[in-house]
Design a protein around this motif. Sequence first.
Motif, mmCIF file in Angstrom:
data_model
loop_
_atom_site.group_PDB
_atom_site.id
_atom_site.type_symbol
_atom_site.label_atom_id
_atom_site.label_comp_id
_atom_site.label_asym_id
_atom_site.label_seq_id
_atom_site.Cartn_x
_atom_site.Cartn_y
_atom_site.Cartn_z
ATOM 1 N N UNK A 59 23.388 70.739 -1.066
ATOM 2 C CA UNK A 59 22.991 71.846 -1.669
ATOM 3 C C UNK A 59 23.719 72.088 -2.886
ATOM 4 N N UNK A 60 25.253 72.135 -2.932
ATOM 5 C CA UNK A 60 25.979 72.299 -4.058
ATOM 6 C C UNK A 60 25.759 71.046 -5.082
ATOM 7 N N UNK A 61 25.644 69.924 -4.604
ATOM 8 C CA UNK A 61 25.308 68.836 -5.498
ATOM 9 C C UNK A 61 24.014 69.084 -6.116
ATOM 10 N N UNK A 62 23.143 69.564 -5.422
ATOM 11 C CA UNK A 62 21.760 69.593 -5.957
ATOM 12 C C UNK A 62 21.706 70.667 -7.119
ATOM 13 N N UNK A 63 22.662 71.790 -6.983
ATOM 14 C CA UNK A 63 22.649 72.988 -7.920
ATOM 15 C C UNK A 63 23.401 72.318 -9.181
ATOM 16 N N UNK A 64 24.515 71.599 -8.881
ATOM 17 C CA UNK A 64 25.238 71.011 -10.015
ATOM 18 C C UNK A 64 24.031 70.197 -11.017
ATOM 19 N N UNK A 65 23.555 69.093 -10.384
ATOM 20 C CA UNK A 65 22.894 68.323 -10.947
ATOM 21 C C UNK A 65 21.633 68.788 -11.627
ATOM 22 N N UNK A 66 21.082 69.891 -10.984
ATOM 23 C CA UNK A 66 20.041 70.564 -11.700
ATOM 24 C C UNK A 66 20.540 71.293 -12.997
ATOM 25 N N UNK A 67 21.697 71.830 -12.788
ATOM 26 C CA UNK A 67 22.123 72.493 -13.954
ATOM 27 C C UNK A 67 22.574 71.461 -15.318
ATOM 28 N N UNK A 68 23.102 70.383 -14.890
ATOM 29 C CA UNK A 68 23.345 69.209 -15.698
ATOM 30 C C UNK A 68 21.834 68.856 -16.250
ATOM 31 N N UNK A 69 20.845 68.821 -15.549
ATOM 32 C CA UNK A 69 19.474 68.114 -15.823
ATOM 33 C C UNK A 69 19.016 69.162 -16.997
ATOM 34 N N UNK A 70 19.219 70.653 -16.632
ATOM 35 C CA UNK A 70 18.708 71.532 -17.570
ATOM 36 C C UNK A 70 19.386 71.308 -18.990
ATOM 37 N N UNK A 71 20.716 71.320 -19.024
ATOM 38 C CA UNK A 71 21.383 71.016 -20.280
ATOM 39 C C UNK A 71 20.912 69.843 -20.945
ATOM 40 N N UNK A 72 20.882 68.568 -20.178
ATOM 41 C CA UNK A 72 20.477 67.492 -20.805
ATOM 42 C C UNK A 72 18.996 67.585 -21.316
ATOM 43 N N UNK A 73 18.174 68.300 -20.749
ATOM 44 C CA UNK A 73 16.715 68.125 -21.261
ATOM 45 C C UNK A 73 16.816 69.190 -22.540
ATOM 46 N N UNK A 74 17.659 70.199 -22.264
ATOM 47 C CA UNK A 74 17.542 70.907 -23.870
ATOM 48 C C UNK A 74 18.335 70.494 -24.886
ATOM 49 N N UNK A 75 19.459 69.659 -24.668
ATOM 50 C CA UNK A 75 20.108 68.802 -25.717
ATOM 51 C C UNK A 75 19.317 67.802 -26.188
ATOM 52 N N UNK A 76 18.434 67.008 -25.428
ATOM 53 C CA UNK A 76 17.799 65.966 -25.968
ATOM 54 C C UNK A 76 16.649 66.475 -26.990
ATOM 55 N N UNK A 77 16.044 67.506 -26.444
ATOM 56 C CA UNK A 77 14.928 67.910 -27.401
ATOM 57 C C UNK A 77 15.421 68.681 -28.362
ATOM 58 N N UNK A 78 16.758 69.462 -28.350
ATOM 59 C CA UNK A 78 17.292 69.970 -29.417
ATOM 60 C C UNK A 78 17.472 69.046 -30.505
ATOM 61 N N UNK A 79 18.401 67.792 -30.091
ATOM 62 C CA UNK A 79 18.659 66.689 -31.129
ATOM 63 C C UNK A 79 17.210 66.261 -31.693
#
Length: 458
Positions: free
Chosen positions: A170-190
């Motif tokens: 569950x902790x890993x899922x939470x961490x990767x979810x956060x990383x995924x959200x940041x990556x999606x925002x960063x990619x589209x922002x670029x």
Amino acid sequence: MTTFVFAALLGVSILGYLLNRRAAAGLRADGTSLHSLPGYHGLFSFLSTLVPVFVLIVLWLILQGPVIDHVVMSGLPAGSLDGLDTGGRQLVLAEIKSISRGQIFGEPEQWKMDAAQRYLELHQMSGWVLLSIVVILSLVIVAFARSRVGVEFRARHSVERIVSGLMIFCSTVAIFTTVGIIAALLFESIRFFEMVPITEFFFGLNWEPQIPLREDQIAAEGAFGWLPVILGTIVITVVALFLAVPVGLLSAIYLNEFAPDRLRAVAKPVLEILAGVPTVVYGFFAILVVAPAMRSFGASLGIPVSPNTALAAGSVMGIMLIPFISSFTDDALSAVPKSLRDGALALGATRAETVLNVLFPAAIPGIVGGILLAVSRAIGETMIVVMAAGLIASLTINPLDSVTTVTVQIVTLLIGDTSFDNPKTLAAFALGMMLFVVTLIINVFALRIVRKYREAYD
């Protein structure tokens, strides 16, 4: 069918729990010394059955749809999909699924009716196969767990390993979810900053996200300066906190330290009811009651007040935030050791001095946590601002004017059928990225305040 599958899994898991617990209890009754209590043997069987089979069901349900879709489309008559691109094939598949659900429009071709019937048959067959696999596999695992019941088996350690693995997962899922959200925002922002200069976004004073509908439409190129949007967010947040922080803190201090028990037992639940009111209700209250009252009061004083004013939205948002701050502050004050209160009072301090000099410093982490939650809620609120403050971005700090917020603009930009290859839509991701950065800065600032001013007691 899915309901029956989960019900079968739960039933077999409970059966394994009862069998293992009864077997272990029987051994203890015979005088055998077991390493673990019977309950741990039952939990070992329950978790050993539930966890892996549940994962199997989830994976099956995830893969079931694409596999059946591929089989159905592969079995269509030759030539039925000739000349169709990917979008056309998806429309055909959607029509077949609609027919399988009984939603028939017009007179579809016979091959589509046959494909819909095959689609239903494959789903039913998949459900029965999954049910059979779940029952058989669960019974096999239960039998294996039953065979492990014995003197040397460390059931408690096995249960702890399973629970620990679940927590790590569950902790890993939470961490990767956060990383995924940041990556999606960063990619589209670029992608957005490839179309709009970054200097225009950070230092531009106008926010008019438009795109030309025709090639010769020059006036709709748009302006993407985010300063009016973030300034409107700050104005509404400050107004909300200006009302919520003092009212929330003082109400919590009174209810915790000064109010009679009968009054506290009634007032605290009533106050916390505000947290359960839907935000759309607050929006109606702001636009139908608060905003007209402010306009009337401003007119009587000769002060112009905008129909959609930031003061109305911020005030109602502050009312919504009061229970968050009050509840966190009350819990933080209640967590302070009673010996500190008694010691301060024994030294001659008044109750007000005790609260100000002893309890408040000790409860700073909880209080800051409540205020931080209120700030995050205020920054992320959308419905109240849409209904009471408006959609127009204005570069102003006057709370009597109409402003908008970052979240409102994100929703506005993503509504509709605009494609994700133009700056108007991608601007929502840039705003989301900046909102994430602002929230991160607020969290870091709050942590520094807590570490600097908190009082540690043994």
